[in-house]
Enzyme design. Structure first.
Site, PDB file in Angstrom:
ATOM      1  N   LYS A  76       0.753  -1.024  -0.014  1.00 61.25           N
ATOM      2  CA  LYS A  76      -0.118   0.014   0.036  1.00 61.25           C
ATOM      3  C   LYS A  76       0.999   1.227  -0.057  1.00 61.25           C
ATOM      4  O   LYS A  76       1.518   1.592   1.034  1.00 61.25           O
ATOM      5  CB  LYS A  76      -0.900  -0.151   1.374  1.00 61.25           C
ATOM      6  CG  LYS A  76      -1.812   1.138   1.242  1.00 61.25           C
ATOM      7  CD  LYS A  76      -2.803   1.052   2.336  1.00 61.25           C
ATOM      8  CE  LYS A  76      -3.901   2.305   2.333  1.00 61.25           C
ATOM      9  NZ  LYS A  76      -3.225   3.616   2.114  1.00 61.25           N
ATOM     10  N   ARG A  86      -7.645  12.405  -7.078  1.00 61.68           N
ATOM     11  CA  ARG A  86      -8.764  11.869  -6.350  1.00 61.68           C
ATOM     12  C   ARG A  86      -9.857  12.768  -6.009  1.00 61.68           C
ATOM     13  O   ARG A  86     -11.085  12.625  -6.265  1.00 61.68           O
ATOM     14  CB  ARG A  86      -8.629  11.172  -4.914  1.00 61.68           C
ATOM     15  CG  ARG A  86      -9.798  10.680  -4.116  1.00 61.68           C
ATOM     16  CD  ARG A  86      -9.559  10.460  -2.606  1.00 61.68           C
ATOM     17  NE  ARG A  86      -8.373   9.688  -2.460  1.00 61.68           N
ATOM     18  CZ  ARG A  86      -8.442   8.358  -2.595  1.00 61.68           C
ATOM     19  NH1 ARG A  86      -9.696   7.685  -2.778  1.00 61.68           N
ATOM     20  NH2 ARG A  86      -7.333   7.492  -2.458  1.00 61.68           N
ATOM     21  N   LYS A 138      -3.064  -1.935   7.958  1.00 65.61           N
ATOM     22  CA  LYS A 138      -2.195  -0.670   8.356  1.00 65.61           C
ATOM     23  C   LYS A 138      -0.836  -0.997   9.202  1.00 65.61           C
ATOM     24  O   LYS A 138      -1.118  -1.935  10.036  1.00 65.61           O
ATOM     25  CB  LYS A 138      -2.988   0.537   8.661  1.00 65.61           C
ATOM     26  CG  LYS A 138      -3.844   1.232   7.860  1.00 65.61           C
ATOM     27  CD  LYS A 138      -3.217   1.727   6.536  1.00 65.61           C
ATOM     28  CE  LYS A 138      -2.921   3.321   6.939  1.00 65.61           C
ATOM     29  NZ  LYS A 138      -4.003   4.288   6.995  1.00 65.61           N
TER      30      LYS A 138
HETATM   31  S1  IVH Z   1      -6.615  -0.920  -4.444  1.00 68.56           S
HETATM   32  C1  IVH Z   1     -10.318   1.742  -3.241  1.00 68.56           C
HETATM   33  N1  IVH Z   1      -4.007  -1.201  -4.051  1.00 68.56           N
HETATM   34  O1  IVH Z   1      -4.875   3.729  -0.774  1.00 68.56           O
HETATM   35  C2  IVH Z   1     -10.322   0.872  -4.432  1.00 68.56           C
HETATM   36  N2  IVH Z   1      -5.107   0.921  -3.370  1.00 68.56           N
HETATM   37  O2  IVH Z   1      -6.268   4.588   1.751  1.00 68.56           O
HETATM   38  C3  IVH Z   1      -9.302  -0.271  -4.483  1.00 68.56           C
HETATM   39  N3  IVH Z   1      -3.296   2.550  -2.615  1.00 68.56           N
HETATM   40  O3  IVH Z   1      -7.555   4.922  -2.380  1.00 68.56           O
HETATM   41  C4  IVH Z   1      -7.782   0.539  -4.279  1.00 68.56           C
HETATM   42  N4  IVH Z   1      -1.807   1.295  -2.622  1.00 68.56           N
HETATM   43  O4  IVH Z   1      -5.269   5.371  -3.529  1.00 68.56           O
HETATM   44  C5  IVH Z   1      -5.049  -0.272  -3.976  1.00 68.56           C
HETATM   45  N5  IVH Z   1      -2.051  -1.590  -3.796  1.00 68.56           N
HETATM   46  C6  IVH Z   1      -2.822  -0.750  -3.750  1.00 68.56           C
HETATM   47  C7  IVH Z   1      -2.745   0.666  -3.157  1.00 68.56           C
HETATM   48  C8  IVH Z   1      -3.981   1.590  -3.141  1.00 68.56           C
HETATM   49  C9  IVH Z   1      -1.956   2.522  -2.489  1.00 68.56           C
HETATM   50  C10 IVH Z   1      -4.154   3.927  -2.167  1.00 68.56           C
HETATM   51  C11 IVH Z   1      -5.378   4.129  -3.030  1.00 68.56           C
HETATM   52  C12 IVH Z   1      -6.546   3.990  -2.009  1.00 68.56           C
HETATM   53  C13 IVH Z   1      -6.031   4.286  -0.786  1.00 68.56           C
HETATM   54  C14 IVH Z   1      -6.646   3.928   0.333  1.00 68.56           C
END
Ligand code: IVH
Length: 288
Positions: free
Chosen positions: A50, A71, A249
């Site tokens: 993430k 966003r 997290k």
């Molecule tokens: S999948 C929400 N995969 O983290 C739809 N998101 O805190 C599915 N993010 O809105 C998102 N790494 O902008 C996904 N490997 C990852 C990610 C990721 C960072 C971001 C993304 C999301 C936010 C939420």
């Protein structure tokens, strides 16, 4: 052609599909609850880094990059297309010209580049950036878009919405064929067939801190997501989060400080609030 924006604002446009956020879990129990709540026997789940960057939506029409949106409020985002064209690993054209394609990902700066940038600012007696995310956000939204080119930003994709893309492995193939870099897959689904395997992996939690600290850029957790787009559709979303994905997290960074004093703050209504005065402490790139 090539004009620089004159006012402070980027135009906003609606996203093709809402850019949702992710629900968070902070420990194994909560993660396990989420997996159970899916109510799927042997769910196929993939785990990715993430990234702690700035999310960006890239729209391609007939193989050409036509729009890049931040966003914003999730429904509409700011149009930063001119800036996005100057970011590393954002292809301007796709190898195929299939209708409308939406690629989502994070704009990042490597920790090495970020530290070097802050060091040279400090050497020149200038103000430094509090953290990489602020730096990326400011650099992406430069009014004079040419400045974005020299900010050493890079893009990592995490999702693709296009015809004939039905699963994460289709997404990954698409990204590779089209010159994108994707966020790293930490555990492939073959290792995650049973929830016990998830537990096995997360028992490595202390080691994850090392993983995080050695990482090329800032990551603030792992994303667990269902592989199949069909199953994702069945699970659907709430107004804020998809039900088919969750963020695990990492614990927040901590620092040790000294309580110097407690002062009483008097609010407008006469409410008294004790406020701790601590000696400055540097935590995860910021002085608190
Ligand atoms: S999948 C929400 N995969 O983290 C739809 N998101 O805190 C599915 N993010 O809105 C998102 N790494 O902008 C996904 N490997 C990852 C990610 C990721 C960072 C971001 C993304 C999301 C936010 C939420």
């Amino acid at each position: 052609v090539g004009a620089v924006l004159k006012d402070n604002h980027f135009k906003t446009f609606p996203h093709l599909t809402p850019m949702l956020s992710l629900d968070n879990v902070f420990n194994l129990e909560e993660l396990h609850k989420w997996i159970v709540s899916l109510n799927i026997e042997d769910p196929k789940i993939i785990v990715e880094d993430k990234a702690d960057g700035v999310s960006l939506d890239l729209i391609y029409e007939n193989g050409k990059l036509v729009q890049a949106l931040t966003r914003g409020d999730g429904i509409s985002g700011e149009d930063v297309t001119l800036n996005a064209r100057l970011i590393n690993r954002i292809p301007h054209t796709l190898t195929c010209d299939i209708g409308v394609v939406c690629v989502r990902g994070e704009v990042l700066v490597t920790t090495k580049n970020f530290n070097a940038i802050n060091e040279s600012l400090e050497d020149a007696g200038n103000k430094t950036y509090a953290n990489a995310r602020n730096y990326v956000s400011g650099s992406l939204r430069q009014k004079n878009y040419m400045k974005t080119k020299f900010r050493k930003l890079t893009f990592r994709a995490y999702s693709v919405d296009a015809e004939e893309v039905y699963s994460t492995s289709d997404e990954y193939d698409f990204l590779e064929e089209n010159g994108f870099l994707k966020l790293k897959t930490v555990i492939p689904s073959s290792l995650l067939k049973r929830t016990s395997k998830v537990h096995d992996f997360l028992r490595l939690d202390p080691a994850m801190k090392e993983y995080r600290d050695q990482h090329e850029f800032a990551i603030d957790g792992l994303v667990f997501k269902i592989e199949s787009h069909r199953v994702r559709k069945e699970l659907g979303s709430t107004s804020r989060f998809p039900r088919w994905a969750i963020a695990y997290k990492f614990p927040a960074s901590t620092g040790l400080s000294k309580l110097e004093d407690v002062i009483w703050q008097v609010g407008r209504t006469g409410l008294l609030t004790p406020v701790a005065q601590i000696s400055p402490v540097f935590v995860h790139g910021v002085t608190v």
